[in-house]
Structure formats: C-alpha cells, structure tokens
Scaffold this motif. Sequence first.
Motif, PDB file in Angstrom:
ATOM      1  N   PRO A 130       0.803  -1.238   0.000  1.00 48.22           N
ATOM      2  CA  PRO A 130       0.000   0.000   0.000  1.00 48.22           C
ATOM      3  C   PRO A 130       0.830   1.280   0.000  1.00 48.22           C
ATOM      4  N   ALA A 131       2.031   1.228   0.566  1.00 53.57           N
ATOM      5  CA  ALA A 131       2.880   2.428   0.607  1.00 53.57           C
ATOM      6  C   ALA A 131       3.884   2.470  -0.543  1.00 53.57           C
ATOM      7  N   ALA A 132       3.732   1.601  -1.540  1.00 50.74           N
ATOM      8  CA  ALA A 132       4.682   1.564  -2.655  1.00 50.74           C
ATOM      9  C   ALA A 132       4.707   2.901  -3.380  1.00 50.74           C
ATOM     10  N   PRO A 133       5.897   3.412  -3.710  1.00 51.20           N
ATOM     11  CA  PRO A 133       5.985   4.711  -4.403  1.00 51.20           C
ATOM     12  C   PRO A 133       5.217   4.744  -5.716  1.00 51.20           C
ATOM     13  N   ALA A 134       5.116   3.607  -6.399  1.00 51.42           N
ATOM     14  CA  ALA A 134       4.430   3.582  -7.692  1.00 51.42           C
ATOM     15  C   ALA A 134       2.937   3.845  -7.568  1.00 51.42           C
ATOM     16  N   ARG A 135       2.389   3.720  -6.385  1.00 49.69           N
ATOM     17  CA  ARG A 135       0.950   3.909  -6.208  1.00 49.69           C
ATOM     18  C   ARG A 135       0.562   5.392  -6.096  1.00 49.69           C
ATOM     19  N   ALA A 136       1.541   6.255  -5.921  1.00 46.16           N
ATOM     20  CA  ALA A 136       1.244   7.677  -5.733  1.00 46.16           C
ATOM     21  C   ALA A 136       1.732   8.481  -6.928  1.00 46.16           C
ATOM     22  N   PRO A 137       1.078   9.607  -7.243  1.00 45.41           N
ATOM     23  CA  PRO A 137       1.601  10.502  -8.291  1.00 45.41           C
ATOM     24  C   PRO A 137       3.009  10.949  -7.912  1.00 45.41           C
ATOM     25  N   ARG A 138       3.906  10.959  -8.915  1.00 46.77           N
ATOM     26  CA  ARG A 138       5.302  11.292  -8.645  1.00 46.77           C
ATOM     27  C   ARG A 138       5.866  12.159  -9.764  1.00 46.77           C
TER      28      ARG A 138
END
Length: 389
Positions: free
Chosen positions: A199-207
């Motif tokens: 759930p905290a994977a960087p790929a899951r958030a806009p970057r």
Amino acid sequence: MLTTLAVRGYRSLRDVVLPLGALTVVTGANGTGKSNLYRALHLLAATAREGAPAALAREGGLPSALWAGPEQGGGTQGTRRRRPVRVELGVAGEETGYALALGLPQPTGLPTPFERDPEVKEETVWAGPTARPAAVLTQRRGPHVRTRSGGGWSTLTTGARPHESMLDVVADPNRSPELVTLREQLRSWRLYDHLRTDPAAPARAPRPGSRTSALADDGADLAAALASVQDMGDHRMLAATLEDAFPGSRLEVTAAEGVFEVLLHQPGLLRPLRAAELSDGTLRFLMVTAALLTPRPPQLVVLNEPEQSMHASLLPALARMAVRACRHAQVVIVTHSVALANELATAASDGDTGAAGEGVVTVELTKEAGETVVRGQDGPLDRPAWRWP
C-alpha cells in the motif's frame, strides 16, 4: 548474445555452469539456490557499477557468502583444500567473455574498519566463448593489469586497488576498447527482485517524472517509465500487451506540471482506477511490462519471481510478453512457478517471435548434500563448455 554463466564458491553454488538462451527460465523448489543464482548475476552487474566488493560487503562480507561445504562437494569431509578460498563469477557470449575472482583480504597487521571487504584477485576478458590462453585480451592479477598489444603484452597499470575492478580503473577506448564495451554492457543489465506493490509503494502515488529508459529497481517511477514507452518505445506493443492481459482495458498516464500518474480504464467502470486502487497483481504486471518494453533495451533483463501476486489467468499474457521482449534483449526469469515455466515454453513454441525458433532454455536446480546442482548435468560432458582462466 550471452551463452554461458558460471559460478564457483558462492553460497550453495559450489560449481555451477548454466547455458543461457534468448530466454532462460530457471526453476526449482524453494531452497535449491535460485535466489543465489540471481544474486550472482547481481554481483556481476555490480562489478561495473558500485563494485562487486561493495555489493558483497552488504551481504555480510566474503566469509558469509563463501560456499560452506567441502571443496569437492558431495558431502565429503576432511579433504585438504587445493585452491584458494574465492568466489568466482564468469559470463561468456559469442564474442567475448569475462571472469572475476574475489578473495579474502591480505592481512596487514594494522587496524582497519574494512577487514571484511573482499578483494579483487583476478579479472580476465577474452575473445570468443571460451577462455583459451591465446584468446585472452586483458588480464588482471592483483594490482597488475595488462592487455594484449600487437604480438605481445603491454602494462595498463600496476596500481589497481584491491576493491576496484579494472573495468573502472583502466577502461580506455584507445588502449582497451573491450573493457569499455564490457563495462557498458554490464551497466545496462537490469535486475528486478524488489518491485514494490504494498500500500505504501511509491508507484501507487503521483510522482514527479521525466523520460526514463529503464524502470527503477523498486518500480517507483512506473508512471514515467510507461509514459516513456508510449512516447519513445513500441506503444503498439504496449497497448497489445495490456489488451492481452486485461481485455477491453486502456492505460492512461497523466502528467500535470511534471507529476505523473497511472490510470487504468476498465470496462464497466465510470471512472479510471488510480494506481493506489489497483490490485497487487495488476500493479506488478504493469511494472514487469515497463521493465520488458523499455525504449532502450539492455543486454540482459533478469526477473526474479515476476509472477508474485498475479492470478493464474495473467500468466499466459506474461509469458507471451516475455517471449516477444526477446526480440531486443536477453531475458532470464527465475521462478518456482511450474505454470509460468510451462506457459513460457508454450509461447515460444507457438512461434510468437522473439525466442521462437531458438526455444526457451529451461534450467532446473536441485540440491544434493547442501550443494546446488543442475538437473540433467550428470557429468562434465553434460555442462556447457567453460574454462576458468
């Protein structure tokens, strides 16, 4: 193309020589040494990046990485060691080969915080698939590095430091072009073992992102990597791959003020799903897609258990994508999934380009008396041709 991988004295890999094809599938039960083989490939790639000694030091130093059994294997006890205590790694292709030997540091009698750091003892680069004496191009023994020049040898340096590879010390396009080529090839290798889908994977958030030719090791720049495939790579293949895996779906990558985000449009939904909403299996499939369809293919892509979290229904599409990726790069897949191995063999035999015609090289690892062995290699004649320098 790389044809052979050899490892000696590393963890459970006392003496292993593997054939490599356009697509190589390494299988075996848990604990048979698949992860050790992946780590050996990682050490070879690290030689041209941070340095194999530094990578090995993070594993606890050379003593923890050495083969712990008797020198001759087979469960024998009480044998006298005939060779130096070393980890040896080698790879060869149709045009060139490279071997590296890491050993214990020489005692100096002076206190040092780096007493567990391994030392580079020997390095050899040769022409062709076999390390014949007449084929050796450049050779390192301790601090001395020499290269073949005309009808003899010339010294490149006598001051190579124990923790440095000659690929960094003396790679000169004028005096040793083969070292420059080898260094760039090893640096291009991409190895994926820690693609994060939690759930905290960087790929899951806009970057924030930019054009990228290779997916990050943890998949953090997934959105930018997929956008790069759409912009610079084979966008038709990307669309076809996603249609194969998720029929009727469409990938969208948005970019607002340099911030990238993955959206997946699926049939029956009124809005697209953001990366944060995707299942672990779907997100991992997108990551593996970005790794294999990169717009600048490396010499070698290694995927360790890419099928994790994926439903069995995704395995045929994953296999077909891996086979097609072999048009541009060699692929090694390490897996304990018999279903994926079977799908890869089927995809290649169906003539789906890439590895088709050459087929899939399947290597099954087993363990005997604590030692990793290759099933079917019952004697020296069953192994690929290999000679340590």
